[in-house]
Enzyme design. Structure first.
Site, PDB file in Angstrom:
ATOM      1  N   SER A  67       0.833  -1.206   0.000  1.00  0.00           N
ATOM      2  CA  SER A  67       0.000   0.000   0.000  1.00  0.00           C
ATOM      3  C   SER A  67       0.866   1.254   0.000  1.00  0.00           C
ATOM      4  O   SER A  67       1.971   1.257   0.563  1.00  0.00           O
ATOM      5  CB  SER A  67      -0.880   0.009   1.252  1.00  0.00           C
ATOM      6  OG  SER A  67      -1.574   1.228   1.359  1.00  0.00           O
ATOM      7  N   TYR A  90      -1.812   0.344  10.385  1.00  0.00           N
ATOM      8  CA  TYR A  90      -1.904  -0.305   9.070  1.00  0.00           C
ATOM      9  C   TYR A  90      -0.683   0.071   8.217  1.00  0.00           C
ATOM     10  O   TYR A  90      -0.037  -0.792   7.619  1.00  0.00           O
ATOM     11  CB  TYR A  90      -3.201   0.151   8.386  1.00  0.00           C
ATOM     12  CG  TYR A  90      -3.375  -0.307   6.955  1.00  0.00           C
ATOM     13  CD1 TYR A  90      -3.770  -1.604   6.661  1.00  0.00           C
ATOM     14  CD2 TYR A  90      -3.166   0.578   5.887  1.00  0.00           C
ATOM     15  CE1 TYR A  90      -3.948  -2.018   5.342  1.00  0.00           C
ATOM     16  CE2 TYR A  90      -3.341   0.172   4.566  1.00  0.00           C
ATOM     17  CZ  TYR A  90      -3.736  -1.122   4.299  1.00  0.00           C
ATOM     18  OH  TYR A  90      -3.910  -1.527   2.990  1.00  0.00           O
TER      19      TYR A  90
END
Ligand SMILES: NC(=O)c1ccc[n+]([C@@H]2O[C@H](COP(=O)([O-])OP(=O)(O)OC[C@H]3O[C@@H](n4cnc5c(N)ncnc54)[C@H](OP(=O)(O)O)[C@@H]3O)[C@@H](O)[C@H]2O)c1
Length: 245
Positions: A137, A150
């Site tokens: 990501s 995250y």
């Protein structure tokens, strides 16, 4: 993709479903794996009917580390390529208060990914063939206040994939890191996503398949994200810490 069998880890992800459909359309046989076997079996049946490939569901839990060796050794036939799509976003505020949730995010995105990919890498290295795709990501490019649990787990995963790519280069095994940017999936449902920066799962899937074919190293699905993250990663810490990006 004929005569190729691909293992999709986290195959119930919206991005993974779209990717599996393209791969099946191109003739690849598939192992579809994640925790919800019932959903996997439905999609496997769909792929068999629509594309005539051998698609099978198999249960896999990224956080059940001890089960990974048996999971992988039980795959017969062995895959020629792996797409790792599973991931957990969690909620940053909750993760700050509840370590169990923070741990679930970290164990899913980083520890679980490393645990299974080390088994895959050893097998591909031994056989001298294969390819590995990891969906990481842009959140891993720099830690931000609103998603650093995250983001840091994805940063670890991105660094892991970079090292794995270097390790497997000599064996001719490509490792592709995918940074999708925002994607409209069940992971982001209800979040206000800017349209220009948001891809749909099919767009990510096409980029993944193209990246496999071209043996790419790192792809940003929407090119604008590479520019944005290039700027964000160059902002000095003393300025960055005062911003609310
Ligand atoms: N959506 C976005 O905006 C976005 C942006 C950047 C990166 N990504 C990354 O792209 C990947 C796919 O995202 P997505 O939006 O398509 O995801 P999604 O639709 O939310 O699906 C995630 C999947 O991961 C599987 N999963 C979760 N925990 C698991 C575990 N412990 N073991 C095995 N499977 C597990 C789940 O399947 P089961 O419930 O069947 O286990 C679930 O279907 C993720 O790695 C995500 O972090 C997404």
């Amino acid at each position: 993709m004929h005569n190729t069998r691909i293992l999709i880890l986290g195959a119930n992800s919206d991005i993974a479903v779209a990717t599996a459909r393209i791969l099946a359309q191109e003739g690849a046989d598939l192992w579809l794996s994640s925790r919800n076997l019932e959903e996997l079996e439905k999609e496997a049946a769909n792929l068999r009917t629509r594309y005539g490939v051998d698609a099978r569901g198999v249960r896999f839990d990224a956080r059940d580390f001890d089960s990974h060796p048996d999971f992988y050794s039980g795959l017969d036939p062995k895959p020629d390529g792996v797409v790792l799509a599973f991931g957990l976003l969690g909620d940053q505020q909750t993760s700050q208060k509840d370590f169990d949730q923070a741990r679930a995010v970290m164990e899913t995105n980083y520890t679980g990914a490393v645990c299974i990919l080390e088994l895959v890498a050893a097998d591909f290295d031994r056989r001298g063939k294969g390819f590995i795709v990891g969906i990481s990501s842009v959140a891993g490019d720099r830690g931000r206040a609103d998603n650093y649990i995250y983001g840091s787990s994805k940063a670890g995963f991105t660094a892991y994939l970079s090292g794995l790519r270097q390790r497997l280069h000599a064996s001719g095994i490509p490792v592709l890191t995918v940074k999708p940017g925002f994607v409209a999936t069940k992971m982001t449902v209800g979040k206000p996503l800017p349209k220009r920066l948001t891809a749909d799962p099919e767009m990510v899937a096409r980029a993944i398949v193209k990246g496999i074919r071209k043996r790419k190293n790192v792809i940003y699905v929407k090119p604008l994200w590479r520019v944005i993250m290039g700027v964000i990663t160059h902002i000095p810490e003393k300025v960055f810490k005062k911003l609310s990006l």
